[in-house]
Each structure stands twice: as structure tokens, then as C-alpha cells.
Motif scaffolding. Structure first.
Motif, PDB file in Angstrom:
ATOM      1  N   MET A   2     -10.669  -3.543   7.523  1.00 37.48           N
ATOM      2  CA  MET A   2      -9.654  -4.390   7.775  1.00 37.48           C
ATOM      3  C   MET A   2      -8.334  -3.821   7.239  1.00 37.48           C
ATOM      4  SD  MET A   2      -7.890  -6.688   5.950  1.00 37.48           S
ATOM      5  CE  MET A   2      -8.696  -7.590   4.707  1.00 37.48           C
ATOM      6  N   HIS A   3      -7.285  -3.998   7.697  1.00 39.62           N
ATOM      7  CA  HIS A   3      -5.888  -3.770   7.205  1.00 39.62           C
ATOM      8  C   HIS A   3      -5.032  -4.766   7.581  1.00 39.62           C
ATOM      9  CE1 HIS A   3      -6.949   1.022   8.203  1.00 39.62           C
ATOM     10  NE2 HIS A   3      -7.054   0.632   6.769  1.00 39.62           N
ATOM     11  N   VAL A   4      -3.863  -5.245   6.913  1.00 39.91           N
ATOM     12  CA  VAL A   4      -3.149  -6.326   7.087  1.00 39.91           C
ATOM     13  C   VAL A   4      -1.674  -5.955   6.853  1.00 39.91           C
ATOM     14  CG1 VAL A   4      -3.546  -7.530   5.052  1.00 39.91           C
ATOM     15  CG2 VAL A   4      -2.933  -8.874   7.016  1.00 39.91           C
ATOM     16  N   LEU A   5      -0.871  -6.444   7.447  1.00 40.00           N
ATOM     17  CA  LEU A   5       0.569  -6.290   7.014  1.00 40.00           C
ATOM     18  C   LEU A   5       1.169  -7.312   7.398  1.00 40.00           C
ATOM     19  CD1 LEU A   5       2.989  -4.465   6.138  1.00 40.00           C
ATOM     20  CD2 LEU A   5       3.317  -3.760   8.665  1.00 40.00           C
ATOM     21  N   THR A   6       2.059  -8.293   6.618  1.00 42.69           N
ATOM     22  CA  THR A   6       2.853  -9.284   6.959  1.00 42.69           C
ATOM     23  C   THR A   6       4.491  -8.939   7.209  1.00 42.69           C
ATOM     24  OG1 THR A   6       3.408  -9.698   4.550  1.00 42.69           O
ATOM     25  CG2 THR A   6       1.655 -10.703   5.474  1.00 42.69           C
ATOM     26  N   ALA A   7       5.048  -9.522   8.033  1.00 39.81           N
ATOM     27  CA  ALA A   7       6.359  -9.088   8.331  1.00 39.81           C
ATOM     28  C   ALA A   7       7.464  -9.454   7.222  1.00 39.81           C
ATOM     29  CB  ALA A   7       6.777 -10.053   9.526  1.00 39.81           C
ATOM     30  N   PRO A   8       8.395  -8.549   7.176  1.00 39.97           N
ATOM     31  CA  PRO A   8       9.391  -8.552   6.093  1.00 39.97           C
ATOM     32  C   PRO A   8      10.256  -9.755   6.312  1.00 39.97           C
ATOM     33  CG  PRO A   8      10.065  -6.740   7.646  1.00 39.97           C
ATOM     34  CD  PRO A   8       8.546  -7.250   7.985  1.00 39.97           C
ATOM     35  N   THR A   9      10.636 -10.584   5.452  1.00 40.18           N
ATOM     36  CA  THR A   9      11.367 -11.752   5.771  1.00 40.18           C
ATOM     37  C   THR A   9      12.351 -11.986   4.358  1.00 40.18           C
ATOM     38  OG1 THR A   9      11.308 -14.144   5.940  1.00 40.18           O
ATOM     39  CG2 THR A   9       9.683 -13.240   4.536  1.00 40.18           C
ATOM     40  N   ASP A  10      13.482 -12.618   4.909  1.00 37.01           N
ATOM     41  CA  ASP A  10      14.640 -12.836   3.750  1.00 37.01           C
ATOM     42  C   ASP A  10      14.339 -14.447   3.393  1.00 37.01           C
ATOM     43  OD1 ASP A  10      15.756 -10.637   4.018  1.00 37.01           O
ATOM     44  OD2 ASP A  10      17.030 -11.429   5.803  1.00 37.01           O
TER      45      ASP A  10
ATOM     46  N   ALA B 201      -4.562   3.155  -4.023  1.00 41.24           N
ATOM     47  CA  ALA B 201      -5.165   2.870  -5.491  1.00 41.24           C
ATOM     48  C   ALA B 201      -3.710   2.169  -6.064  1.00 41.24           C
ATOM     49  CB  ALA B 201      -5.515   3.835  -6.450  1.00 41.24           C
ATOM     50  N   GLY B 202      -2.575   2.605  -5.832  1.00 37.62           N
ATOM     51  CA  GLY B 202      -1.252   1.987  -6.468  1.00 37.62           C
ATOM     52  C   GLY B 202      -0.831   0.888  -5.994  1.00 37.62           C
ATOM     53  N   ASN B 203      -1.430   0.380  -5.071  1.00 31.96           N
ATOM     54  CA  ASN B 203      -0.754  -1.086  -4.293  1.00 31.96           C
ATOM     55  C   ASN B 203      -1.157  -2.205  -4.972  1.00 31.96           C
ATOM     56  OD1 ASN B 203       0.188  -3.033  -2.702  1.00 31.96           O
ATOM     57  ND2 ASN B 203      -0.535  -2.079  -0.817  1.00 31.96           N
ATOM     58  N   GLU B 204      -0.609  -2.518  -5.963  1.00 25.99           N
ATOM     59  CA  GLU B 204      -1.133  -3.510  -7.025  1.00 25.99           C
ATOM     60  C   GLU B 204      -0.993  -4.903  -6.311  1.00 25.99           C
ATOM     61  OE1 GLU B 204      -2.505  -3.282  -9.762  1.00 25.99           O
ATOM     62  OE2 GLU B 204      -2.496  -1.299  -9.878  1.00 25.99           O
ATOM     63  N   ALA B 205      -0.020  -5.286  -5.227  1.00 26.90           N
ATOM     64  CA  ALA B 205       0.253  -6.334  -4.783  1.00 26.90           C
ATOM     65  C   ALA B 205      -1.030  -6.601  -3.957  1.00 26.90           C
ATOM     66  CB  ALA B 205       1.464  -6.457  -3.985  1.00 26.90           C
ATOM     67  N   ILE B 206      -1.328  -5.678  -3.117  1.00 29.94           N
ATOM     68  CA  ILE B 206      -2.757  -6.079  -2.175  1.00 29.94           C
ATOM     69  C   ILE B 206      -3.850  -6.035  -3.015  1.00 29.94           C
ATOM     70  CG2 ILE B 206      -3.367  -3.459  -1.723  1.00 29.94           C
ATOM     71  CD1 ILE B 206      -2.911  -6.482   0.835  1.00 29.94           C
ATOM     72  N   HIS B 207      -4.093  -5.313  -3.999  1.00 24.82           N
ATOM     73  CA  HIS B 207      -5.241  -5.448  -4.903  1.00 24.82           C
ATOM     74  C   HIS B 207      -5.419  -6.969  -5.370  1.00 24.82           C
ATOM     75  CE1 HIS B 207      -5.457  -1.417  -4.583  1.00 24.82           C
ATOM     76  NE2 HIS B 207      -4.826  -0.863  -5.712  1.00 24.82           N
ATOM     77  N   ARG B 208      -4.380  -7.509  -5.753  1.00 25.15           N
ATOM     78  CA  ARG B 208      -4.336  -9.099  -6.101  1.00 25.15           C
ATOM     79  C   ARG B 208      -4.452  -9.952  -5.056  1.00 25.15           C
ATOM     80  NH1 ARG B 208       0.343  -7.120  -8.764  1.00 25.15           N
ATOM     81  NH2 ARG B 208       1.732  -7.986  -7.483  1.00 25.15           N
ATOM     82  N   LEU B 209      -3.982  -9.637  -3.857  1.00 23.34           N
ATOM     83  CA  LEU B 209      -4.544 -10.392  -2.609  1.00 23.34           C
ATOM     84  C   LEU B 209      -5.933 -10.254  -2.430  1.00 23.34           C
ATOM     85  CD1 LEU B 209      -1.429 -10.113  -0.419  1.00 23.34           C
ATOM     86  CD2 LEU B 209      -2.174 -12.247  -1.427  1.00 23.34           C
ATOM     87  N   ASN B 210      -6.472  -9.150  -2.490  1.00 21.74           N
ATOM     88  CA  ASN B 210      -7.922  -8.766  -1.905  1.00 21.74           C
ATOM     89  C   ASN B 210      -8.648  -9.775  -3.069  1.00 21.74           C
ATOM     90  OD1 ASN B 210      -7.266  -7.281   0.218  1.00 21.74           O
ATOM     91  ND2 ASN B 210      -7.472  -5.141  -1.103  1.00 21.74           N
ATOM     92  N   GLU B 211      -8.401  -9.516  -4.355  1.00 22.10           N
ATOM     93  CA  GLU B 211      -9.198 -10.176  -5.415  1.00 22.10           C
ATOM     94  C   GLU B 211      -9.013 -11.677  -5.066  1.00 22.10           C
ATOM     95  OE1 GLU B 211      -9.240 -11.185 -10.297  1.00 22.10           O
ATOM     96  OE2 GLU B 211      -7.694  -9.660  -9.514  1.00 22.10           O
ATOM     97  N   PHE B 212      -8.004 -12.356  -4.671  1.00 25.24           N
ATOM     98  CA  PHE B 212      -7.744 -13.710  -4.054  1.00 25.24           C
ATOM     99  C   PHE B 212      -9.000 -14.502  -3.468  1.00 25.24           C
ATOM    100  CE2 PHE B 212      -6.069 -16.995  -1.409  1.00 25.24           C
ATOM    101  CZ  PHE B 212      -5.813 -17.965  -2.485  1.00 25.24           C
ATOM    102  N   VAL B 213      -9.112 -13.301  -2.162  1.00 26.59           N
ATOM    103  CA  VAL B 213     -10.221 -13.796  -1.185  1.00 26.59           C
ATOM    104  C   VAL B 213     -11.563 -13.134  -1.476  1.00 26.59           C
ATOM    105  CG1 VAL B 213      -8.360 -14.055   0.645  1.00 26.59           C
ATOM    106  CG2 VAL B 213      -9.513 -11.696   0.230  1.00 26.59           C
ATOM    107  N   GLY B 214     -11.658 -12.501  -2.564  1.00 29.48           N
ATOM    108  CA  GLY B 214     -13.005 -12.530  -3.080  1.00 29.48           C
ATOM    109  C   GLY B 214     -13.520 -11.163  -2.997  1.00 29.48           C
TER     110      GLY B 214
END
Length: 194
Positions: free
Chosen positions: A106-114, A147-160
Motif C-alpha cells: 500500500m501507498h497513501v497520499l493525502t491532498a495538500p490543504t490550507d 527511511a527518512g519519512n518520519e511523518a509516515i513512520h508515525r502514521l504507520n505505527e499508529f495503525v499497527g
């Protein structure tokens, strides 16, 4: 194993409300997806210099591939995120680990938003995991973020997800991580702690 994709998927998040997924329609969706993948926030998608035609071609290739799927994620019926689902046995990952029956990537991308919505990306991740386990009948989900994408590592950990090891892929150093249904059910996303 041949992946069978659902035609659509709906998930009611307990606090955020309606999420839905439908297959990407390349001619219709490519201009919007182009805005998303060329935004600085999407640097890890490595499409910063892509044209609309490049995005269209990419999604036409996905649509024609029986082992790869793209879904437009909807929040309150508006396009807000992109999900790609693939069979790791038919991907670059087959060269770095031994895919098991029932593994789904799986890959996921959320839309940019203000105007960010508190908890939105966590709601997206939970919805995607429901899609994979309930819509695709995954036994285990595999991800290979940079490996440098800390934000997605945190989200991945959140879902297990549990990181296994760093692997070298064609265009990045990736953190190979796995999540079973039990891992997901015990995750912070489900409110259950083992």
C-alpha cells in the motif's frame, strides 16, 4: 494469488464521519492528482517535475496492471486522498523479501490543504487499513516508505505497523514494515492496547 479489488469501499469513522474509496478514473482524476503529487508535501512520491500527461500515463499503467490498483479517497464525498494497492510478489519488493500469500502492499497520499482537519490523516490511515483487510482480504499489509519519512513512520505505527528492516530499492532507502489484522486491532487506531 490474484488480488480482487472492490468496486468501491465505505468506512464510517467514529469521530470524523464518512470516508469512501472508488477506483481512480485516469482521464478525469489526473489533473487533480497532478496538483497533489507535484506539491512540495508529496516529495516522497518523487513526481515533483511530472506533467499532467505523466500522471495520466502512470494511472493508465496502473489501471491496466492486474496486480496494482489506485483508489481516489473521498471524505464527505470530496476527493481528499489517494491510495495505491499492489501485490508485493509482482513488485520490486519481491527482490528484497519473500512475499507470503495474503501480503498486500500500500501507498497513501493525502491532498495538500490550507485548513487541516485534526486527526484527518489518522482517519485516512484507519480507513485504508479497513479497505485492505475487509475489502481486499489481506492477511498482512506491507509498506516500504522512504527511511527518512518520519511523518509516515508515525502514521504507520499508529495503525499497527512494525518495522522490520531497512532495504535498498531502486530509487530509495526504504523501511520495510508489516501489519497483520491482529496488529491493526491492537493499534492506537482501534483504541486497543496489547
Amino acid at each position: 494469488m490474484t488480488l480482487k479489488a472492490p468496486n468501491s469501499f465505505y468506512h464510517l469513522h467514529e469521530s470524523l464521519g464518512d470516508f469512501g474509496l472508488r477506483p481512480v478514473d485516469p482521464p478525469t482524476d489526473s489533473p487533480l492528482l497532478h496538483e497533489w503529487v507535484t506539491h512540495p508535501k508529496a516529495k516522497y512520491w518523487m513526481m515533483q517535475d511530472a506533467s499532467v500527461a505523466d500522471v495520466l500515463a502512470e494511472h493508465e499503467d496502473i489501471e491496466a496492471n492486474p496486480h496494482h490498483f489506485a483508489f481516489m479517497g473521498l471524505y464527505h464525498y470530496r476527493a481528499r486522498f489517494l491510495v495505491e494497492v499492489y501485490d508485493p510478489a509482482h513488485s520490486e519488493l519481491a527482490g528484497v523479501y519473500d512475499p507470503a500469500p495474503g501480503d498486500i502492499g500500500m501507498h497513501v497520499l493525502t491532498a495538500p490543504t490550507d485548513t487541516p482537519i485534526p486527526g484527518f490523516t489518522k482517519g485516512v490511515m484507519a480507513t485504508v487499513m479497513h479497505l485492505l483487510f475487509d475489502g481486499f482480504a489481506a492477511k498482512r499489509v506491507v509498506v516500504e516508505p522512504d527511511a527518512g519519512n518520519e511523518a509516515i513512520h508515525r502514521l504507520n505505527e499508529f495503525v499497527g505497523f512494525k518495522p522490520e528492516r531497512a532495504v535498498q530499492l531502486k530509487d530509495k532507502q526504504a523501511l520495510l514494515s508489516f501489519c497483520t489484522r491482529i496488529d491493526f486491532e491492537r493499534s492506537a487506531a482501534r483504541g486497543v492496547h496489547a
